[in-house]
Design a protein around this motif. Structure first.
Motif, mmCIF file in Angstrom:
data_model
loop_
_atom_site.group_PDB
_atom_site.id
_atom_site.type_symbol
_atom_site.label_atom_id
_atom_site.label_comp_id
_atom_site.label_asym_id
_atom_site.label_seq_id
_atom_site.Cartn_x
_atom_site.Cartn_y
_atom_site.Cartn_z
ATOM 1 N N UNK A 17 0.943 -1.306 0.131
ATOM 2 C CA UNK A 17 -0.030 0.102 -0.101
ATOM 3 C C UNK A 17 0.914 1.282 -0.016
ATOM 4 N N UNK A 18 0.802 2.235 -0.927
ATOM 5 C CA UNK A 18 1.494 3.169 -1.008
ATOM 6 C C UNK A 18 0.635 4.404 -1.336
ATOM 7 N N UNK A 19 0.908 5.325 -2.114
ATOM 8 C CA UNK A 19 0.252 6.658 -2.467
ATOM 9 C C UNK A 19 0.357 7.023 -3.765
ATOM 10 N N UNK A 20 -0.547 7.741 -4.213
ATOM 11 C CA UNK A 20 -0.705 8.116 -5.468
ATOM 12 C C UNK A 20 -0.912 9.777 -5.576
ATOM 13 N N UNK A 21 -0.397 10.591 -6.327
ATOM 14 C CA UNK A 21 -0.794 12.021 -6.593
ATOM 15 C C UNK A 21 -1.847 12.175 -7.557
ATOM 16 N N UNK A 22 -3.087 12.978 -7.048
ATOM 17 C CA UNK A 22 -4.053 13.014 -7.773
ATOM 18 C C UNK A 22 -3.900 13.815 -8.987
ATOM 19 N N UNK A 23 -2.902 14.731 -8.803
ATOM 20 C CA UNK A 23 -2.750 15.634 -9.801
ATOM 21 C C UNK A 23 -1.954 15.277 -11.051
ATOM 22 N N UNK A 24 -0.737 14.614 -10.883
ATOM 23 C CA UNK A 24 -0.031 14.044 -12.066
ATOM 24 C C UNK A 24 0.195 12.713 -11.877
ATOM 25 N N UNK A 25 -0.358 12.095 -11.175
ATOM 26 C CA UNK A 25 -0.760 10.408 -11.173
ATOM 27 C C UNK A 25 0.517 9.509 -10.777
ATOM 28 N N UNK A 30 7.439 3.825 -0.266
ATOM 29 C CA UNK A 30 6.220 3.826 0.653
ATOM 30 C C UNK A 30 5.689 4.920 0.383
ATOM 31 N N UNK A 31 4.259 5.057 0.978
ATOM 32 C CA UNK A 31 3.411 6.103 1.019
ATOM 33 C C UNK A 31 4.162 7.495 1.344
ATOM 34 N N UNK A 32 3.874 8.474 0.724
ATOM 35 C CA UNK A 32 4.420 9.844 0.885
ATOM 36 C C UNK A 32 3.266 10.991 1.134
ATOM 37 N N UNK A 33 3.475 12.102 1.662
ATOM 38 C CA UNK A 33 2.473 13.082 1.858
ATOM 39 C C UNK A 33 2.500 14.240 0.906
ATOM 40 N N UNK A 34 3.714 14.094 0.287
ATOM 41 C CA UNK A 34 3.940 15.349 -0.619
ATOM 42 C C UNK A 34 4.544 14.793 -1.888
ATOM 43 N N UNK A 35 3.891 14.927 -3.077
ATOM 44 C CA UNK A 35 4.335 14.742 -4.419
ATOM 45 C C UNK A 35 5.836 15.523 -4.624
ATOM 46 N N UNK A 36 6.770 14.510 -4.964
ATOM 47 C CA UNK A 36 8.055 15.130 -5.263
ATOM 48 C C UNK A 36 8.262 15.496 -6.726
ATOM 49 N N UNK A 37 7.241 15.234 -7.497
ATOM 50 C CA UNK A 37 7.312 15.635 -8.721
ATOM 51 C C UNK A 37 6.621 17.265 -8.875
ATOM 52 N N UNK A 38 5.090 17.347 -8.469
ATOM 53 C CA UNK A 38 4.587 18.417 -8.691
ATOM 54 C C UNK A 38 4.303 19.397 -7.473
ATOM 55 N N UNK A 39 4.807 18.545 -6.131
ATOM 56 C CA UNK A 39 4.622 19.393 -4.850
ATOM 57 C C UNK A 39 3.321 19.437 -4.407
ATOM 58 N N UNK A 40 2.381 18.674 -4.811
ATOM 59 C CA UNK A 40 1.099 18.721 -4.391
ATOM 60 C C UNK A 40 0.992 17.872 -3.112
#
Length: 147
Positions: A17-25, A30-40
């Motif tokens: 179980x991880x995470x996925x950015x709703x903006x850039x997909x 492991x799961x993150x709270x901040x997207x390192x690509x788009x900073x969302x």
């Protein structure tokens, strides 16, 4: 691994179980709270399929503390189909010629046993992708000789 930390992280260990950015997909494990690509900060929980390809691997001949009962073993870097590269133990590799790029799948297996505290830690490992029973049967030399 300490028992409280294990229970806190067990969903990641059992299910990938991880995470996925709703903006850039972009998917993360492991799961993150901040997207390192788009900073969302708009990330949602994402369940990985558990399949991928072997990126690299190494034979471990000296086990680290706490894993002395399982050495030697193989550790691999796996590129998941969804993108992230993760490190995990490889299992069911006896008699298998490992090669970079081979398909692998996630399985849940025993990782560590702490007899002093009385708990067993289970988690994800990867194994070479198994052919279905029909393909395995048809590729067997005994069956091929009779057909």
């Amino acid at each position: 691994m300490q028992l409280p930390r294990y229970h806190r992280l067990r969903q990641s260990f059992y299910r990938l179980k991880g995470s996925r950015c709703a903006n850039c997909e972009r998917a993360f494990f492991p799961p993150r709270k901040l997207c390192r690509d788009c900073c969302s900060t708009n990330l949602e929980t994402y369940l990985f399929a558990g399949s991928g390809t072997l990126y690299s691997y190494s034979q471990m001949t000296q086990s680290p503390r706490g894993f002395s009962n399982i050495g030697p073993y193989v550790v691999g870097m796996v590129t998941l189909d969804e993108g992230p590269v993760i490190m995990a133990q490889l299992t069911d590799v006896d008699g298998v010629e490992l090669r970079i790029g081979m398909p692998v799948e996630m399985v849940t297996r025993k990782i560590q046993e702490n007899s002093a505290n009385g708990y067993i830690v289970y988690g994800y490992k990867f194994r070479p992708l198994l052919l279905n029973a029909t393909e395995t049967l048809l590729s067997s030399p005994d069956v091929a000789a009779t057909t």
